[in-house]
Design an enzyme around this catalytic site. Structure first.
Site, mmCIF file in Angstrom:
data_model
loop_
_atom_site.group_PDB
_atom_site.id
_atom_site.type_symbol
_atom_site.label_atom_id
_atom_site.label_comp_id
_atom_site.label_asym_id
_atom_site.label_seq_id
_atom_site.Cartn_x
_atom_site.Cartn_y
_atom_site.Cartn_z
ATOM 1 N N LYS A 54 0.848 -1.214 0.000
ATOM 2 C CA LYS A 54 0.000 0.000 0.000
ATOM 3 C C LYS A 54 0.876 1.254 0.000
ATOM 4 O O LYS A 54 0.646 2.184 -0.771
ATOM 5 C CB LYS A 54 -0.932 -0.006 1.213
ATOM 6 C CG LYS A 54 -2.093 -0.987 1.064
ATOM 7 C CD LYS A 54 -2.869 -1.211 2.355
ATOM 8 C CE LYS A 54 -3.890 -2.323 2.164
ATOM 9 N NZ LYS A 54 -4.586 -2.713 3.395
ATOM 10 N N GLN A 98 -4.482 -1.282 9.675
ATOM 11 C CA GLN A 98 -4.464 -2.614 9.052
ATOM 12 C C GLN A 98 -5.113 -3.657 9.968
ATOM 13 O O GLN A 98 -4.818 -3.734 11.154
ATOM 14 C CB GLN A 98 -3.013 -3.002 8.724
ATOM 15 C CG GLN A 98 -2.874 -4.305 7.985
ATOM 16 C CD GLN A 98 -3.517 -4.290 6.590
ATOM 17 O OE1 GLN A 98 -3.380 -3.328 5.841
ATOM 18 N NE2 GLN A 98 -4.229 -5.348 6.257
ATOM 19 N N ASP A 121 -11.065 3.051 4.005
ATOM 20 C CA ASP A 121 -11.435 1.632 3.984
ATOM 21 C C ASP A 121 -12.958 1.472 3.874
ATOM 22 O O ASP A 121 -13.450 0.400 3.535
ATOM 23 C CB ASP A 121 -10.976 0.940 5.287
ATOM 24 C CG ASP A 121 -9.688 0.147 5.098
ATOM 25 O OD1 ASP A 121 -9.339 -0.159 3.943
ATOM 26 O OD2 ASP A 121 -9.036 -0.160 6.120
#
Ligand code: NAD
Length: 293
Positions: A54, A98, A121
């Site tokens: 990422k 994460q 997200d």
């Protein structure tokens, strides 16, 4: 039957990333540099790989990228403070923590602490509501957004199709089902899960089958309606002594036996995985744009 169309997430993601690079450059000309912060707590090896790719992709696109690595013992309060600081940081437009965090962390509370305008997200309840409401200012979770992009770019029609989604997680299954049933896609959707009766029979109805379970090669040939489109979200590590790493990645679909029956199918790896990162970059650009209308 003709061989199936292989839905090449790697090359479709590369095209999406090229668009992102161009959009980032246009924003930079206006003095806006899209910024993404990725927070990793602990040392889960798979998470380290995801976080690494990422942040690398961010840098490659000219984004501002911040990687915050915290030790496993980080407390809930310390992590909340990190999130609050990122909420207040004007150089950061997108924040992600994460998953999965260590067991002592209340992940739900962390997600709720992220400013919904930076929740790239798409897990914050405000963005979940916007997905249900089909409000385009919300952030759509990256993996199901990537699956939809794969279908769209590959010219696979969804309107009126019978779609079956296996898995009801908030990360993949539920948002995937909502996207398929939306007024843009217009599929007829069934969500199956671990307590569904006769899963093979449910799957055999599917013109579009999405597997998001986390069980290697669970979906077999006799679960497939001939000509179906199969999207395999699963990423499972199975031991393979012939590999240097000692493992290989496999999906939730028994690819070798299922592929010949399909009109189109995603490989694992190289299908949905690359699309997830590409959609994260798109979400970060959306956040930057919405902060600087
Ligand atoms: P999860 O564990 O949160 O959810 C799994 C779902 O599968 C649950 O809703 C459960 O009801 C269902 N399920 C479990 N066993 C089942 C069974 N025997 N029959 C039917 N349904 C069953 O997982 P998740 O986060 O949704 O991820 C699912 C898979 O997708 C995992 O392999 C994960 O690694 C992968 N994944 C891939 C990407 C990507 O970028 N490609 C992103 C996220 C997740």
């Amino acid at each position: 039957m003709n061989p199936p169309q292989l839905l090449d997430g790697k090359s479709i993601a590369a095209t999406v990333l090229d668009e992102c690079r161009a959009e980032a450059a246009a924003l930079l000309e206006k003095g806006i540099r899209p910024g993404l912060a990725v927070v990793l707590v602990g040392n889960d090896p798979a998470s380290q790989v995801y976080v690494g790719s990422k942040t690398r992709t961010c840098s490659d696109l000219g984004f501002h990228s911040l990687k915050i690595e915290l030790p496993t013992e980080t407390t809930q309060e310390q992590l909340l403070k990190v999130v609050q600081d990122l909420n207040a940081d004007p150089s950061i437009h997108g924040i992600l923590v994460q998953s999965p965090p260590p067991k002592h962390i209340d992940e739900e509370a962390i997600i709720r602490a992220i400013d919904p305008r930076k929740d790239v997200d798409g897990f914050h309840p405000e963005n979940v509501a916007k997905l249900v409401l089909e409000d385009p200012t919300g952030f759509v979770p990256c993996t199901p957004a990537g699956c939809m992009k794969l279908l769209e770019v590959s010219g696979i029609p969804t309107a009126g199709a019978e779609a079956v989604v296996i898995g009801r997680s908030m990360i993949v299954g539920k948002p995937m089902a909502l996207l398929l049933v939306s007024k843009i896609s217009n599929a007829t959707v069934t969500i199956a899960h671990s307590l569904s009766n006769d899963l093979p029979a449910i799957c055999r109805r599917a013109d579009i089958l999405v597997a998001a379970v986390g069980r290697p090669e669970m979906v077999k040939a006799d679960w497939i309606k001939p000509g179906a489109v199969v999207i395999d979200v699963g990423i499972n590590r199975v031991s393979d002594p012939s590999k240097k790493s000692g493992y290989r990645l496999t999906g939730d679909v028994a690819f070798e036996e299922v592929a010949p029956l399909c009109s189109a199918i995603t490989p694992v790896p190289g299908g949905v995985g690359p699309m997830t990162i590409a959609m994260l970059m798109k979400n970060t650009l959306q956040a930057a744009r919405q902060f600087h209308p």
